[in-house]
Design a protein around this motif. Structure first.
Motif, short mmCIF file in Angstrom:
data_model
loop_
_atom_site.label_atom_id
_atom_site.label_comp_id
_atom_site.label_asym_id
_atom_site.label_seq_id
_atom_site.Cartn_x
_atom_site.Cartn_y
_atom_site.Cartn_z
N ARG A 177 28.08 25.68 -51.61
CA ARG A 177 29.51 25.53 -51.92
C ARG A 177 30.11 26.83 -52.45
O ARG A 177 31.18 27.26 -52.04
N ASP A 178 29.39 27.48 -53.37
CA ASP A 178 29.94 28.68 -54.00
C ASP A 178 29.99 29.85 -53.04
O ASP A 178 30.89 30.70 -53.13
N VAL A 179 29.04 29.93 -52.12
CA VAL A 179 29.10 30.98 -51.10
C VAL A 179 30.33 30.78 -50.22
O VAL A 179 31.06 31.73 -49.91
N VAL A 180 30.60 29.54 -49.84
CA VAL A 180 31.79 29.24 -49.04
C VAL A 180 33.05 29.60 -49.82
O VAL A 180 34.03 30.10 -49.26
N ARG A 181 33.02 29.37 -51.14
CA ARG A 181 34.17 29.70 -51.99
C ARG A 181 34.32 31.21 -52.19
O ARG A 181 35.33 31.68 -52.71
N GLY A 182 33.30 31.97 -51.80
CA GLY A 182 33.35 33.41 -52.02
C GLY A 182 32.85 33.82 -53.38
O GLY A 182 33.09 34.93 -53.83
N SER A 183 32.12 32.89 -54.03
CA SER A 183 31.57 33.17 -55.35
C SER A 183 30.12 32.73 -55.35
O SER A 183 29.80 31.60 -55.74
N PRO A 184 29.19 33.58 -54.89
CA PRO A 184 27.79 33.18 -54.76
C PRO A 184 27.24 32.57 -56.03
O PRO A 184 27.41 33.12 -57.11
N GLY A 185 26.59 31.43 -55.88
CA GLY A 185 26.02 30.74 -57.04
C GLY A 185 24.66 31.29 -57.40
O GLY A 185 24.10 32.17 -56.72
N ALA A 186 24.10 30.75 -58.47
CA ALA A 186 22.78 31.17 -58.92
C ALA A 186 21.72 30.69 -57.93
O ALA A 186 21.84 29.65 -57.31
N ARG A 187 20.68 31.46 -57.79
CA ARG A 187 19.63 31.11 -56.83
C ARG A 187 18.98 29.78 -57.17
O ARG A 187 18.59 29.02 -56.30
N GLU A 188 18.88 29.48 -58.48
CA GLU A 188 18.24 28.23 -58.87
C GLU A 188 19.10 27.02 -58.54
O GLU A 188 18.66 25.89 -58.63
N ASP A 189 20.37 27.27 -58.13
CA ASP A 189 21.24 26.17 -57.76
C ASP A 189 21.18 25.93 -56.26
O ASP A 189 21.94 25.15 -55.72
N CYS A 190 20.28 26.64 -55.56
CA CYS A 190 20.13 26.48 -54.12
C CYS A 190 19.03 25.46 -53.86
O CYS A 190 17.84 25.76 -53.97
N ASP A 191 19.42 24.24 -53.53
CA ASP A 191 18.46 23.18 -53.25
C ASP A 191 18.21 23.10 -51.75
O ASP A 191 19.01 23.58 -50.94
N LEU A 192 17.12 22.48 -51.40
CA LEU A 192 16.76 22.33 -49.99
C LEU A 192 16.64 20.86 -49.65
O LEU A 192 16.10 20.07 -50.43
N ALA A 193 17.13 20.50 -48.47
CA ALA A 193 16.99 19.14 -47.95
C ALA A 193 16.16 19.23 -46.67
O ALA A 193 16.40 20.09 -45.82
N THR A 194 15.18 18.34 -46.55
CA THR A 194 14.23 18.43 -45.44
C THR A 194 13.86 17.05 -44.90
O THR A 194 14.00 16.05 -45.60
N ARG A 195 13.39 17.04 -43.66
CA ARG A 195 12.90 15.78 -43.11
C ARG A 195 11.49 15.46 -43.62
O ARG A 195 11.04 14.33 -43.53
N ALA A 196 10.81 16.44 -44.17
CA ALA A 196 9.44 16.21 -44.67
C ALA A 196 9.47 15.26 -45.87
O ALA A 196 10.38 15.33 -46.71
N THR A 197 8.50 14.39 -45.95
CA THR A 197 8.37 13.52 -47.11
C THR A 197 7.77 14.30 -48.28
O THR A 197 7.19 15.37 -48.08
N PRO A 198 7.87 13.78 -49.50
CA PRO A 198 7.27 14.48 -50.64
C PRO A 198 5.79 14.77 -50.43
O PRO A 198 5.30 15.86 -50.78
N ALA A 199 5.06 13.82 -49.86
CA ALA A 199 3.62 14.03 -49.63
C ALA A 199 3.40 15.18 -48.66
O ALA A 199 2.49 16.01 -48.83
N GLU A 200 4.23 15.26 -47.63
CA GLU A 200 4.08 16.33 -46.65
C GLU A 200 4.46 17.68 -47.26
O GLU A 200 3.81 18.71 -46.97
N VAL A 201 5.46 17.69 -48.10
CA VAL A 201 5.84 18.94 -48.77
C VAL A 201 4.70 19.43 -49.65
O VAL A 201 4.34 20.62 -49.65
N ARG A 202 4.09 18.51 -50.39
CA ARG A 202 3.01 18.90 -51.32
C ARG A 202 1.78 19.38 -50.57
O ARG A 202 1.00 20.19 -51.09
N ARG A 203 1.56 18.87 -49.37
CA ARG A 203 0.41 19.35 -48.58
C ARG A 203 0.64 20.76 -48.07
O ARG A 203 -0.31 21.53 -47.88
N LEU A 204 1.91 21.11 -47.85
CA LEU A 204 2.21 22.43 -47.28
C LEU A 204 2.21 23.56 -48.30
O LEU A 204 2.01 24.72 -47.93
#
Length: 412
Positions: free
Chosen positions: A22-49
């Motif tokens: 959102r903040d990048v679109v606004r022209g005000s880059p947000g903090a890196r820790e505010d960059c979340d990821l959404a994935t099709r992988a399940t939690p178990a699959e993420v933890r295996r990777l």
């Protein structure tokens, strides 16, 4: 981003979402820790990777993954709501990102970015709302707020901080949902309030608290409105002092409220004992210095000793913020004079405790005094004499004064 690449290489579609997008679109880059990821992988699959993960909220599909930069990123499986209670939701994993974005609160937060393909997914026209300066709920506003009443405070915060106009339908749904704030935990309310107070100009969001009725619901002590003096002073304090902004809000908003009442309010909002102590100390200076502090150096030094230098500095910050807000008028010169006198004393080393005296109990004992309470009372009397005349803070002078007060044999 290495995390996205590994998930994509394993066959799991993954996008960046959240405030950073959102903040990048606004022209005000947000903090890196505010960059979340959404994935099709399940939690178990993420933890295996990934070898280094933290189970942040497995029931909600969220796993913390440490990136190559050492930052912990939230990786959450695509999901949709099955059942909502106004405070939490039962979720199920979804197949598509579109399903995931459809459950988000506002269109400005329902934008996704693919770091590898450099592609934007914006099914709810969040970018246009950002360009138009509009805050709009995703889908039905009434449903979004009933799903989670915290979205009321989040919406007021986003609109205030980003200077957005709340869309009519969204505003209507928000106001209708305000009574649901009573169902929220005070921890969540406090977290939102402190985010507002940590922004550049909290008054914009706080005025929306008033208009919507949220203020009367979560902070009934203020009634239905905040005073302009409270809002102006809060804005004049720096954004890096949110706890002091709480003190100013209470001081200028509640007037001469009893400390006990203020303490109960702060306890209800789940402030720590240390924070409550600091807020009460900052409020103890009132709206400005008394005439006694201006004309009586001894009273001024005693006040500094009672409040302690760190507490006095907080009082000064609030007074100076009130001056910047134009609230003290003709009293500004008196306030600045008291501040200058106290700062001069502190620089000169005028003692604020017995430890600052040029003489100590062991010195009196070496002169023949018997250990006992008489030594303590004599030292306190010497401290008060030094407050009257700082030039007396010399060992030889204090020894002479002590001898005049009590004979050595009477120290027991």
């Amino acid at each position: 981003m290495g995390i996205v690449s590994r998930l994509e290489d394993a066959g799991f579609e993954t996008w960046a979402v959240g405030g950073a997008v959102r903040d990048v679109v606004r022209g005000s880059p947000g903090a890196r820790e505010d960059c979340d990821l959404a994935t099709r992988a399940t939690p178990a699959e993420v933890r295996r990777l990934f070898p280094r993960t933290v189970p942040l909220g497995i029931d909600y599909g969220t796993v913390g993954v440490f990136g190559e930069d050492g930052v912990l990123y939230e990786v959450t499986t695509f999901r949709h709501d099955v059942l909502t209670y106004g405070r939490k939701a039962v979720v199920a994993f979804a197949e598509t990102l579109e399903e995931d974005l459809a459950r988000r609160d506002f269109t400005i937060n329902a934008i996704a970015w693919h770091p590898i393909r450099r592609e934007v997914l914006d099914p709810h026209a969040g970018r246009k709302d950002i360009e138009d300066g509009v805050l709009r709920a995703v889908g039905s506003a009434s449903e979004r707020f009933r799903e989670d009443y915290l979205r009321i405070l989040r919406g007021l915060r986003f609109a205030g901080i980003f200077g957005l106009e709340i869309h009519d339908d969204t505003w209507k749904g928000l106001v209708e949902a305000v009574p649901g704030l009573a169902d929220l935990s005070m921890e969540r309310v406090r977290e939102e309030l402190m985010k507002v107070l940590g922004s550049g100009a909290p008054s914009r969001a706080l005025r929306l608290y008033e208009r919507s009725g949220a203020l009367a619901e979560i902070l009934p002590e203020f009634g239905e409105a905040l005073t302009e003096s409270a809002l102006d002073t809060v804005d004049a304090l720096g954004r890096h002092r949110p706890v002091l902004r709480v003190a100013a809000l209470l001081l200028f908003g509640l007037g001469k409220a009893a400390p006990a009442m203020v303490s109960r309010l702060l306890v209800r909002l789940r402030f720590s004992n240390a924070e409550i102590g600091r807020i009460l100390a900052a409020m103890s200076g009132g709206l400005g210095p008394s005439s006694r502090l201006l004309r009586d150096p001894r009273a001024r030094r005693q006040w500094v000793a009672t409040s302690r230098p760190e507490g006095v500095r907080d009082v000064f910050r609030i007074w100076l913020a009130a001056i910047r807000a134009g609230l003290v008028g003709a009293d500004a010169s008196s306030t600045l004079q008291v501040i200058a006198e106290v700062r001069r004393d502190l620089r000169a080393g005028v003692p604020v405790s017995l430890g600052g005296l040029a003489i100590a109990g062991r010195d009196l004992i070496a002169l023949g005094w018997s250990p006992g309470p008489g030594i303590g009372s004599t030292l306190r009397a010497l401290l008060e004499a030094v407050w009257e005349d700082p030039s007396l803070n010399d060992r030889a002078t204090l020894e002479r004064l002590a001898a005049e007060m009590v004979s050595p044999g009477a120290g027991a």
